[in-house]
Design a protein around this motif. Structure first.
Motif, PDB file in Angstrom:
ATOM      1  N   TYR A 155       1.016  -1.036   0.099  1.00 63.17           N
ATOM      2  CA  TYR A 155       0.617   0.002   0.045  1.00 63.17           C
ATOM      3  C   TYR A 155       0.978   1.579  -0.169  1.00 63.17           C
ATOM      4  CZ  TYR A 155      -4.029  -2.858   0.899  1.00 63.17           C
ATOM      5  OH  TYR A 155      -5.053  -3.943   0.402  1.00 63.17           O
ATOM      6  N   SER A 197      -5.669   7.420   4.751  1.00 62.73           N
ATOM      7  CA  SER A 197      -4.690   6.226   5.161  1.00 62.73           C
ATOM      8  C   SER A 197      -5.586   5.617   6.167  1.00 62.73           C
ATOM      9  CB  SER A 197      -2.837   6.575   5.038  1.00 62.73           C
ATOM     10  OG  SER A 197      -3.183   7.464   4.021  1.00 62.73           O
ATOM     11  N   GLY A 201      -6.725   1.561   6.084  1.00 64.07           N
ATOM     12  CA  GLY A 201      -6.501   0.707   6.254  1.00 64.07           C
ATOM     13  C   GLY A 201      -7.710  -0.289   6.754  1.00 64.07           C
ATOM     14  N   HIS A 205      -8.836  -3.897   6.920  1.00 65.96           N
ATOM     15  CA  HIS A 205      -8.544  -5.444   7.590  1.00 65.96           C
ATOM     16  C   HIS A 205     -10.525  -5.425   7.554  1.00 65.96           C
ATOM     17  CE1 HIS A 205      -7.536  -7.175  11.432  1.00 65.96           C
ATOM     18  NE2 HIS A 205      -8.546  -6.612  11.807  1.00 65.96           N
TER      19      HIS A 205
END
Length: 251
Positions: A155, A197, A201, A205
């Motif tokens: 990423y 970001s 994330g 997840h």
């Protein structure tokens, strides 16, 4: 500098070596360089000759490494200053008084730092980011570390691309980074990028958990490495270690 920039794809014998063999060889070579006495100039020359031989086999030009080795410029500047600011006895070099101990300390930083950077660049140039992570897993590096590093590699380019789009958007709206009073816009952009970001994330997840994520990336099966490939992979590091051992014995 991203891992994709440091990697130079190829099909040489060095590229085809298993990643974990190259990691062990690079680690051993760096340890040998660090252990070499600073007075053994010939040993550092031997180390550089070994690197040049590996580059020749790998088919990577010297200029490619030279451009990327500029990352150590701050340490080079420190090494250049030490002869002038160091204490102890002084001697004249071209009419300029320099510290003997400072000169030796500067040479020590310059020689070992440069060789360490070049060894690391050689490993990165001949081994892809995914291969490096697979090699670390084969060397029993903690699973959490390799998982985090793998996700970062996946990423990092996404975040860089988003930062580039945000910069273009600011420029289209009249932003000019040359002016100091526009630093606040840059700071706000960094904050927004961090929040985006973080949110991405979290979404990634949750998607991984929904697909059965167990906390570890799958490790593809790899054939065992025979003694001949191990010997070929660690031979350069062995030469460096022998040179360091001889230098230690002579001092």
């Amino acid at each position: 500098m991203s891992a994709s920039v440091l990697h130079r794809p190829g099909d040489s014998a060095v590229h085809r070596l298993p990643a974990h063999v190259k990691i062990v060889a690079a680690f051993a070579a760096v340890l040998a360089v660090v252990a070499t006495p600073r007075e053994a100039v010939w040993a550092f020359g031997l180390d550089l000759a070994v690197l040049l031989a590996v580059w020749s086999v790998a088919g990577v030009p010297v200029g490619w490494f030279a451009r990327r080795a500029l990352i150590e410029v701050p340490f080079v500047l420190l090494a250049v200053l030490l002869p002038f600011v160091g204490g102890g006895p002084r001697t004249d070099v071209l009419g300029v008084a320099v510290s003997v101990e400072g000169t030796l300390a500067g040479w020590n930083i310059l020689a070992k730092g440069t060789l360490g950077v070049l060894i690391s660049l050689t490993l990165a140039a001949t081994t892809g980011p995914g291969e490096l992570l697979a090699g670390l897993r084969r060397l029993r590096v903690p699973r959490l570390f390799t998982t985090i590093a793998s996700l970062m590699l996946r990423y990092a380019e996404v975040i860089v691309a988003e930062a580039r789009r945000m910069r273009i958007a600011r420029l289209c709206r009249g932003h000019d980074p040359r002016f100091l009073w526009q630093a606040a816009a840059v700071a706000r952009g960094i904050g927004v990028l961090f929040l985006r970001s973080y949110e991405r994330g979290e979404r990634v997840h949750l998607a991984m958990l929904a697909r059965g994520w167990t906390g570890a990336l799958p490790v593809p099966a790899a054939p065992p490495v025979g003694p001949r490939r191990w010997l070929a992979g660690v031979s350069p590091a062995a030469v460096v270690a022998i040179g360091s051992g001889v230098a230690l014995w002579l001092t």
